[in-house]
Design an enzyme around this catalytic site. Structure first.
Site, PDB file in Angstrom:
ATOM      1  N   ARG A  37       0.823  -1.207   0.000  1.00  0.00           N
ATOM      2  CA  ARG A  37       0.000   0.000   0.000  1.00  0.00           C
ATOM      3  C   ARG A  37       0.866   1.271   0.000  1.00  0.00           C
ATOM      4  NH1 ARG A  37      -4.971  -0.747  -1.450  1.00  0.00           N
ATOM      5  NH2 ARG A  37      -5.248  -2.975  -1.350  1.00  0.00           N
ATOM      6  N   HIS A  67      10.258  -5.605  -5.434  1.00  0.00           N
ATOM      7  CA  HIS A  67       9.037  -5.180  -6.145  1.00  0.00           C
ATOM      8  C   HIS A  67       8.516  -3.898  -5.500  1.00  0.00           C
ATOM      9  CE1 HIS A  67       5.233  -5.180  -8.167  1.00  0.00           C
ATOM     10  NE2 HIS A  67       5.383  -6.382  -8.687  1.00  0.00           N
ATOM     11  N   TYR A  70       2.636  -1.803  -5.542  1.00  0.00           N
ATOM     12  CA  TYR A  70       1.901  -1.768  -6.813  1.00  0.00           C
ATOM     13  C   TYR A  70       0.661  -0.875  -6.777  1.00  0.00           C
ATOM     14  CZ  TYR A  70      -0.594  -5.452  -4.327  1.00  0.00           C
ATOM     15  OH  TYR A  70      -1.268  -6.162  -3.374  1.00  0.00           O
ATOM     16  N   HIS A 107       5.318  -1.731 -11.730  1.00  0.00           N
ATOM     17  CA  HIS A 107       4.239  -1.727 -12.717  1.00  0.00           C
ATOM     18  C   HIS A 107       4.240  -0.350 -13.372  1.00  0.00           C
ATOM     19  CE1 HIS A 107       1.821  -5.009 -10.364  1.00  0.00           C
ATOM     20  NE2 HIS A 107       3.022  -5.400 -10.716  1.00  0.00           N
ATOM     21  N   GLU A 142       7.468  -4.070 -15.678  1.00  0.00           N
ATOM     22  CA  GLU A 142       6.787  -5.363 -15.764  1.00  0.00           C
ATOM     23  C   GLU A 142       5.751  -5.348 -16.889  1.00  0.00           C
ATOM     24  OE1 GLU A 142       5.408  -6.923 -12.024  1.00  0.00           O
ATOM     25  OE2 GLU A 142       4.322  -8.566 -12.980  1.00  0.00           O
ATOM     26  N   ASP A 176       5.901 -11.229 -17.125  1.00  0.00           N
ATOM     27  CA  ASP A 176       5.011 -12.014 -16.258  1.00  0.00           C
ATOM     28  C   ASP A 176       4.151 -12.901 -17.159  1.00  0.00           C
ATOM     29  OD1 ASP A 176       2.583 -12.705 -14.751  1.00  0.00           O
ATOM     30  OD2 ASP A 176       3.336 -11.332 -13.211  1.00  0.00           O
ATOM     31  N   HIS A 179       0.424 -12.298 -16.961  1.00  0.00           N
ATOM     32  CA  HIS A 179       0.052 -11.006 -17.538  1.00  0.00           C
ATOM     33  C   HIS A 179       0.076 -11.021 -19.070  1.00  0.00           C
ATOM     34  CE1 HIS A 179       1.367  -8.770 -13.598  1.00  0.00           C
ATOM     35  NE2 HIS A 179       0.420  -9.665 -13.389  1.00  0.00           N
ATOM     36  N   HIS A 211       8.357 -13.539 -14.264  1.00  0.00           N
ATOM     37  CA  HIS A 211       7.395 -13.901 -13.226  1.00  0.00           C
ATOM     38  C   HIS A 211       6.632 -15.107 -13.741  1.00  0.00           C
ATOM     39  CE1 HIS A 211       7.129  -9.715 -11.107  1.00  0.00           C
ATOM     40  NE2 HIS A 211       8.180 -10.411 -10.743  1.00  0.00           N
ATOM     41  N   ASP A 224      -5.635 -10.568 -15.037  1.00  0.00           N
ATOM     42  CA  ASP A 224      -4.562 -10.594 -14.050  1.00  0.00           C
ATOM     43  C   ASP A 224      -4.969 -11.294 -12.748  1.00  0.00           C
ATOM     44  OD1 ASP A 224      -2.342 -10.233 -12.496  1.00  0.00           O
ATOM     45  OD2 ASP A 224      -2.384  -8.041 -12.507  1.00  0.00           O
ATOM     46  N   HIS A 226      -3.633 -14.657 -10.893  1.00  0.00           N
ATOM     47  CA  HIS A 226      -2.628 -15.712 -10.949  1.00  0.00           C
ATOM     48  C   HIS A 226      -3.193 -17.044 -10.460  1.00  0.00           C
ATOM     49  CE1 HIS A 226       0.726 -12.437 -10.346  1.00  0.00           C
ATOM     50  NE2 HIS A 226      -0.180 -12.099 -11.243  1.00  0.00           N
ATOM     51  N   GLU A 256       4.866 -16.146  -8.389  1.00  0.00           N
ATOM     52  CA  GLU A 256       3.951 -15.268  -7.634  1.00  0.00           C
ATOM     53  C   GLU A 256       2.583 -15.931  -7.619  1.00  0.00           C
ATOM     54  OE1 GLU A 256       4.287 -11.944 -10.421  1.00  0.00           O
ATOM     55  OE2 GLU A 256       5.237 -10.796  -8.824  1.00  0.00           O
TER      56      GLU A 256
HETATM   57 ZN    ZN Z   1      -0.288  -9.988 -11.567  1.00  0.00          ZN
HETATM   58 FE    FE Z   2       4.166 -10.196 -11.734  1.00  0.00          FE
HETATM   59 FE    FE Z   3       4.037  -7.204 -10.278  1.00  0.00          FE
END
Ligand code: ZN
Ligand code: FE
Ligand code: FE
Length: 277
Positions: A37, A67, A70, A107, A142, A176, A179, A211, A224, A226, A256
């Site tokens: 966050r 990372h 996001y 991202h 990404e 990814d 993605h 990823h 998106d 996973h 992930e």
């Molecule tokens: Zn994702």
């Molecule tokens: Fe990813």
């Molecule tokens: Fe990511």
């Protein structure tokens, strides 16, 4: 040897995170630089970092991926959000200079109705503000699923960003699998074609990490979500091809998938067993 690991929590410190990696037979891994966050990052503990560096060297754990949070958006339509995002990334990058061999993945962001061109311009100008020629850290864009107004769902988006950045030698791409599949690239039936397209548009020399995620949705769904390896629309055989592909096989692969540690350990074992050394 296959470089494979997963997303881990750094909340118990860096050394602890590296020990966890070793326990699940991971020789690379990813972690959030702070609460996703975007809260305040914990101060780096010098002793912990130096023990982490020794431990990872001894056990040949490398190619770490930090990372970025996001939920931030570097191309927001709100000046204060853009500013806060740049400040957060700046702080992350300064801290990462203390962790050799760590990449920084983010991202690209969502243009929230401003349009692709405006979004790409905002991302590039933020990167021009952030990147310093003396940085040891490579910053990764990404590939995204393209949900909503997300930028990075097409390889062209990434090319256009990289093209506008002065110190683009500091930029790479993290692909990814969930993605790109959700964005409409057919890695299931035409992995070679997708990689050829990536090479033509972005350049395979930019590709620094993968990823590794299966997808809960069909190709082009722009969702998106996973899935664990082999249990989604991509499927196990495609992952076998991905990790063994001549242009991918030496890259770090980061899981992930929706898992706790035992699930990650199983996926790592499964994929190690499929890698042809
Ligand atoms: Zn994702
Ligand atoms: Fe990813
Ligand atoms: Fe990511």
């Amino acid at each position: 040897m296959l470089k494979i690991g997963c997303h881990l929590s750094v909340s118990g410190g860096f050394l602890n995170m590296a020990r966890t990696a070793l326990e699940i037979d991971a020789n690379t891994f990813q972690f959030f630089t702070r609460n996703p966050r975007g809260g305040k990052a914990k101060a780096l503990n010098e002793k912990d970092i130096s023990a982490f560096i020794d431990f990872t060297r001894e056990h040949k754990i490398a190619d770490f991926v930090a990372h970025a949070p996001y939920t931030l958006n570097i191309c927001s339509d709100k000046e204060n959000i853009r500013q806060f995002t740049v400040e957060t990334f700046e702080d992350d990058l300064a801290r990462l200079e203390h962790i050799p061999g760590c990449m920084y993945n983010f991202h690209p962001g969502s243009h929230v109705g401003q349009g692709l061109e405006v979004g790409i311009d905002l991302i590039a100008s933020a990167l021009n503000q952030l990147l310093r020629p003396e940085f040891g850290t490579i910053v990764l864009l990404e590939t995204m699923s393209g949900k909503g107004s997300e930028i990075g769902g097409r390889f062209e988006d990434l090319h256009e960003i990289i093209d506008r950045v002065e110190h683009s030698d500091k930029l790479g791409v993290c692909l990814d699998t969930c993605h790109v599949h959700d964005a409409g690239y057919d890695i299931v039936n035409d992995l070679d074609g997708v990689l050829t397209e990536f090479d033509r548009v972005v350049g395979l020399n930019r590709l620094k990490a993968i990823h590794l995620n299966d997808s809960k949705n069909s190709i082009g769904a722009r969702k998106d979500r996973h899935e664990t390896i082999g249990n989604g629309y991509i499927g196990l055989e495609v992952f076998r091809r991905i990790i063994n592909h001549p242009v991918l096989r030496e890259l770090p692969f980061i899981l992930e998938t929706p898992n706790e540690l035992p699930g990650y350990a199983e996926e790592i074992m499964l994929l190690r067993g499929m890698w042809v050394g």
